[in-house]
Write an enzyme that holds these catalytic residues in place. Structure first.
Site, mmCIF file in Angstrom:
data_model
loop_
_atom_site.group_PDB
_atom_site.id
_atom_site.type_symbol
_atom_site.label_atom_id
_atom_site.label_comp_id
_atom_site.label_asym_id
_atom_site.label_seq_id
_atom_site.Cartn_x
_atom_site.Cartn_y
_atom_site.Cartn_z
ATOM 1 N N PRO A 208 0.824 -1.210 0.000
ATOM 2 C CA PRO A 208 0.000 0.000 0.000
ATOM 3 C C PRO A 208 0.858 1.261 0.000
ATOM 4 O O PRO A 208 2.052 1.199 0.328
ATOM 5 C CB PRO A 208 -0.787 -0.108 1.305
ATOM 6 C CG PRO A 208 -0.670 -1.505 1.756
ATOM 7 C CD PRO A 208 0.573 -2.067 1.155
ATOM 8 N N GLY B 38 2.716 4.532 0.968
ATOM 9 C CA GLY B 38 3.298 5.038 2.195
ATOM 10 C C GLY B 38 3.896 3.995 3.112
ATOM 11 O O GLY B 38 4.227 4.273 4.258
ATOM 12 N N THR B 39 4.062 2.769 2.622
ATOM 13 C CA THR B 39 4.626 1.729 3.483
ATOM 14 C C THR B 39 6.147 1.688 3.392
ATOM 15 O O THR B 39 6.773 0.808 3.960
ATOM 16 C CB THR B 39 4.065 0.347 3.120
ATOM 17 O OG1 THR B 39 4.036 0.216 1.707
ATOM 18 C CG2 THR B 39 2.672 0.163 3.679
ATOM 19 N N GLY B 40 6.735 2.606 2.655
ATOM 20 C CA GLY B 40 8.191 2.693 2.644
ATOM 21 C C GLY B 40 8.849 1.962 1.489
ATOM 22 O O GLY B 40 10.012 1.566 1.598
ATOM 23 N N HIS C 49 -27.098 11.700 14.719
ATOM 24 C CA HIS C 49 -26.510 10.820 13.707
ATOM 25 C C HIS C 49 -25.292 10.085 14.282
ATOM 26 O O HIS C 49 -25.211 8.860 14.258
ATOM 27 C CB HIS C 49 -26.119 11.669 12.485
ATOM 28 C CG HIS C 49 -25.449 10.918 11.386
ATOM 29 N ND1 HIS C 49 -26.019 10.736 10.157
ATOM 30 C CD2 HIS C 49 -24.247 10.301 11.310
ATOM 31 C CE1 HIS C 49 -25.212 10.046 9.376
ATOM 32 N NE2 HIS C 49 -24.120 9.770 10.060
ATOM 33 N N GLU C 50 -24.380 10.843 14.865
ATOM 34 C CA GLU C 50 -23.161 10.223 15.391
ATOM 35 C C GLU C 50 -23.480 9.345 16.600
ATOM 36 O O GLU C 50 -22.891 8.277 16.769
ATOM 37 C CB GLU C 50 -22.123 11.290 15.758
ATOM 38 C CG GLU C 50 -21.620 12.123 14.581
ATOM 39 C CD GLU C 50 -21.041 11.298 13.427
ATOM 40 O OE1 GLU C 50 -20.512 10.197 13.682
ATOM 41 O OE2 GLU C 50 -21.144 11.748 12.276
ATOM 42 N N HIS D 249 -24.443 5.932 15.344
ATOM 43 C CA HIS D 249 -23.295 5.074 15.014
ATOM 44 C C HIS D 249 -22.688 4.494 16.288
ATOM 45 O O HIS D 249 -22.425 3.299 16.390
ATOM 46 C CB HIS D 249 -22.202 5.895 14.320
ATOM 47 C CG HIS D 249 -22.487 6.268 12.901
ATOM 48 N ND1 HIS D 249 -22.878 5.361 11.956
ATOM 49 C CD2 HIS D 249 -22.383 7.461 12.257
ATOM 50 C CE1 HIS D 249 -23.019 5.992 10.786
ATOM 51 N NE2 HIS D 249 -22.736 7.261 10.951
ATOM 52 N N ASP E 90 -22.020 7.023 4.268
ATOM 53 C CA ASP E 90 -22.278 5.795 5.029
ATOM 54 C C ASP E 90 -22.960 4.761 4.150
ATOM 55 O O ASP E 90 -22.614 3.572 4.169
ATOM 56 C CB ASP E 90 -23.209 6.079 6.213
ATOM 57 C CG ASP E 90 -22.567 6.990 7.247
ATOM 58 O OD1 ASP E 90 -21.330 7.076 7.268
ATOM 59 O OD2 ASP E 90 -23.325 7.613 8.014
ATOM 60 N N THR F 130 9.662 3.178 -1.578
ATOM 61 C CA THR F 130 10.706 4.038 -2.111
ATOM 62 C C THR F 130 11.884 4.095 -1.146
ATOM 63 O O THR F 130 13.044 4.001 -1.553
ATOM 64 C CB THR F 130 10.136 5.452 -2.344
ATOM 65 O OG1 THR F 130 8.921 5.329 -3.083
ATOM 66 C CG2 THR F 130 11.084 6.321 -3.100
HETATM 67 P P1 ADP Z 1 5.868 4.389 -0.603
HETATM 68 O O1 ADP Z 1 6.932 4.535 -1.638
HETATM 69 O O2 ADP Z 1 5.639 2.971 -0.190
HETATM 70 O O3 ADP Z 1 4.583 5.069 -0.953
HETATM 71 P P2 ADP Z 1 7.671 5.981 0.908
HETATM 72 O O4 ADP Z 1 8.872 5.147 0.875
HETATM 73 O O5 ADP Z 1 7.616 7.110 -0.042
HETATM 74 O O6 ADP Z 1 6.368 5.097 0.712
HETATM 75 O O7 ADP Z 1 7.449 6.482 2.385
HETATM 76 C C1 ADP Z 1 7.174 7.817 2.687
HETATM 77 C C2 ADP Z 1 7.786 8.212 3.997
HETATM 78 O O8 ADP Z 1 7.184 7.499 5.069
HETATM 79 C C3 ADP Z 1 9.255 7.871 4.087
HETATM 80 O O9 ADP Z 1 10.039 8.881 3.550
HETATM 81 C C4 ADP Z 1 9.460 7.727 5.581
HETATM 82 O O10 ADP Z 1 9.650 8.976 6.171
HETATM 83 C C5 ADP Z 1 8.140 7.183 6.055
HETATM 84 N N1 ADP Z 1 8.182 5.731 6.197
HETATM 85 C C6 ADP Z 1 7.428 4.827 5.525
HETATM 86 N N2 ADP Z 1 7.708 3.579 5.928
HETATM 87 C C7 ADP Z 1 8.651 3.669 6.855
HETATM 88 C C8 ADP Z 1 9.357 2.699 7.654
HETATM 89 N N3 ADP Z 1 9.128 1.397 7.541
HETATM 90 N N4 ADP Z 1 10.273 3.159 8.510
HETATM 91 C C9 ADP Z 1 10.518 4.481 8.627
HETATM 92 N N5 ADP Z 1 9.893 5.425 7.925
HETATM 93 C C10 ADP Z 1 8.966 5.047 7.044
HETATM 94 ZN ZN ZN Z 2 -22.384 8.706 9.470
HETATM 95 MG MG MG Z 3 6.787 5.700 -3.288
#
Ligand code: ADP
Ligand code: ZN
Ligand code: MG
Length: 639
Positions: free
Chosen positions: A227, A229-231, A448-449, A452, A524, A233
């Protein structure tokens, strides 16, 4: 509302790639040209017309003056004649072209004897002024032209460079000796399996001989999947950093330009550069931008994309076994990739990176906590517990938001309270305090809230409530924060059914309390209907169909070349039955929700009234209210 994990970070660009300073604007250039023209023309008129208090006469007049003996001397400067009279007057005239002054005067009836009384000097025109005078009429325009040409060549040069570099790769290069940008495995928390897998690649790049001697074929392509932002890159950079090799990074979307063939030529260039610098890593980020399944016609087909993809495949196939270049690629959509990319000899190594679990989240938080001063009360374990579903990038921005909050309130240390508030900010977007609800809207939102929250507390498989608020955030008017007690990898049918009932809670309550429905529950309804459909078509969770799946993922469908709206895998009749099944699930969930809010109406009103008063209720207070109405808060999750 589910946590949203779509925060992305801008790629940091190396300072080497900064653009050249801005050129002079067109207007400045035009201004200069105009100024030059003005100077030249005024200079011209000055030199040509000379002092203006001198009388101008005709050549015949001059001739008769010479004959009458009143002229002392004549000065010839080119065609300009200036006559000095004996009485001190100075008169000017023009000489005839193509004949000498004496000839002209004789021609006008001056006798040689009379001529002898006049002193005639012919100034040999001094080089510069002569030529200047010759050319001054054109000089202005010439100068203007030169400026114009210069200006346009400058422009063209800029464009030319672009046109030339069109086919060149736009890769950003990080050299191994660049310590500032160096990333190692230490900077990546968690992701243990991924790191283990990649350690082998690092070993090869450091020590290729060991592998080659034994005849081992070296992997050419590694695909990082996971997914956003999981690191991914970050990990790719870390591999280059660990191995100490050059890192060529390019994003898939950068290949795709308006002109067919540019992407392919960029790929060629990129691989050439990398081979020259070998050992090296080529990193293609977001490869799904070029690597989508070919020839589906989805999105109208894209020749450019296909050519680029073909070129990547050709380059990877053309690698010598001894080549010390490894191609890494990242994607969060592995399902849409062209199968040709995944064949042996291409991206046959696949490394999956998951969202971090609780322990990993704590590690990631620690990494990003490094340069920040913390107050004593900060407990990263608690933050890690409260952030299921957060990616590394989310955790990074959480820490950053915390620091910003502290700085904004002029504290020099980040407190736990800052971090807790940042969780919600990252999850739901910033609070919109300026978005004032009217009294009536406030009441509707509160009910509403409360709906939920109440259903979530009563149903055994729903997540416990952490917080309810009617302060709008992002796009939501109010929100109820449910968090699972522990990270979940699998979801059960019972959980899904309860989740749907919880989602419908807002709708049910609005209808019951106000006899009307607002646009509030629209999201929702979308979410819960989609979930019900997935239960039937993907997870085999309906009694009617049992263990059958009707839909794979999108990529699977597109791969067979079907359009998006065709359901080739089942008949019209089944399609109608699926719709009926989805409706049944929704209706049952609605009935369940309705029953709960009717039975616990007193609790519902208590929660809603308190919400209108204070706008936000935290978990402790919320639990006190429901306990007072005989509902037990959840401490353990039933599965
Ligand atoms: P992706 O390429 O999977 O979308 P990125 O590598 O660009 O994600 O991650 C964005 C930022 O999130 C990184 O620059 C770092 O600061 C932080 N980050 C994500 N995963 C980690 C991790 N496992 N450990 C430390 N920092 C992380
Ligand atoms: Zn709602
Ligand atoms: Mg990336």
């Amino acid at each position: 509302m589910p946590p949203q994990n779509n925060k992305q970070h801008g790629r940091k660009q190396s300072p080497k790639n900064s653009r050249p300073p801005a050129r002079w604007s067109f207007m400045t250039m035009l201004g200069f040209a105009f100024l030059a023209l003005l100077v030249v023309t005024s200079a011209y008129s000055y030199f040509v017309s000379g002092p203006t208090n001198v009388a101008k006469i005709s050549l015949t007049e001059l001739a008769s003056d010479v004959a009458s003996g009143t002229v002392a001397s004549i000065d010839q400067n080119n065609s300009d004649l200036s006559a000095q009279y004996k009485n001190g007057e100075v008169k000017t005239t023009e000489a005839e072209p193509n004949s000498s002054l004496t000839d002209s005067l004789v021609h006008y009836g001056v006798t040689p004897a009379e001529l002898a009384t006049v002193k005639i000097t012919v100034e040999s025109p001094s080089g510069f002024w002569f030529w200047f005078e010759q050319f001054s009429p054109f000089l202005g325009s010439i100068l203007f032209l030169i400026l114009l040409v210069w200006f346009f060549t400058r422009q063209m040069r800029g464009a030319g460079v672009q046109a030339l570099s069109f086919g060149q790769s736009k890769a950003r290069v990080t050299m191994p000796d660049d310590t500032k940008q160096k990333v190692t495995f230490k900077d990546v928390a968690g992701a243990k399996e991924a790191k283990q897998e990649l350690a082998e690649i690092v070993d090869f790049l450091r020590n290729p001989k060991k592998f080659l001697d034994i005849g081992a074929a070296i992997p050419k392509g590694i695909l990082l999947m996971g997914p956003a932002g999981t690191g991914k890159t970050l990990l790719a950079r870390a591999v280059a950093g660990e191995a100490g090799v050059a890192f060529f990074s390019v994003s898939g979307s950068e290949f795709v330009e308006m002109f067919v063939g540019v992407g392919a030529s960029r790929v060629r260039d990129l691989f050439k550069m990398a081979k020259q610098t070998a050992p090296a890593i080529i990193f293609v980020d977001e490869i799904d931008a070029v690597g989508r399944v070919r020839g589906t016609g989805v999105g109208g087909g894209n020749d450019e994309r296909e050519q680029t993809l073909n070129q990547i495949l050709v380059e990877m196939d053309g690698f010598e076994p001894t080549e010390k270049v490894i191609v890494m690629a990242a994607t969060n959509r592995p399902d849409v990739l062209d199968p040709a990319l995944l064949r042996p000899g291409r991206f046959d190594r696949r490394v999956t990176i998951d969202l971090p679990d609780r322990a990993d989240r704590e590690e990631i938080l620690k990494i990003h906590a490094k340069k920040k001063p913390f107050a004593e009360d900060v407990d990263l374990t608690v933050i890690a517990e409260r952030t299921p579903g957060f990616s590394g990038a989310d955790l990074y921005s959480l820490m950053n938001e915390g620091a910003i909050l502290a700085a904004r309130e002029n504290r020099n240390k980040v407190a736990q309270f800052d971090l807790i508030r940042s969780i919600e900010k990252v999850m739901l977007g910033p609070e919109r305090k300026s978005h004032i609800l009217s009294k009536k809207e406030k009441e509707i939102t509160a009910y509403h809230e409360a709906g939920h929250a109440l259903i979530s507390s009563v149903l055994p498989h729903a997540d416990p409530v952490h917080k309810i608020s009617i302060i709008s955030r992002g796009r939501a008017a109010g929100y109820t924060l449910h968090l699972p007690l522990e990270d979940r990898r699998l979801q059960s049918k019972k959980q899904f059914l309860d989740d749907i009932a919880v989602s419908l809670g807002g709708y049910v309550v609005e209808k019951m309390m106000f006899g009307d429905v607002t646009t509030g529950p629209s999201n929702d309804l979308q979410v819960s209907t989609a979930l019900a459909r997935d239960m039937v078509t993907k997870y085999g969770m309906s009694d009617k169909f049992g263990a059958q799946a009707f839909e794979g993922n999108e990529g699977g469908r597109a791969m067979f070349g079907r359009g998006l709206d065709e359901h080739g895998e089942y008949s019209q009749k089944v399609s109608a039955e699926i719709d009926a099944e989805v409706s049944r699930i929704m209706a049952e969930a609605f009935a369940k929700a309705e029953e709960i809010v009717t039975t616990h109406r007193a609790a519902l009103e208590a929660i809603a009234k308190r919400l209108v008063e204070v706008e936000t209720i935290e978990r402790d207070e919320y639990e006190k209210i429901i306990v007072a109405h005989g509902i037990q808060p959840k401490r353990k999750l039933e599965i």
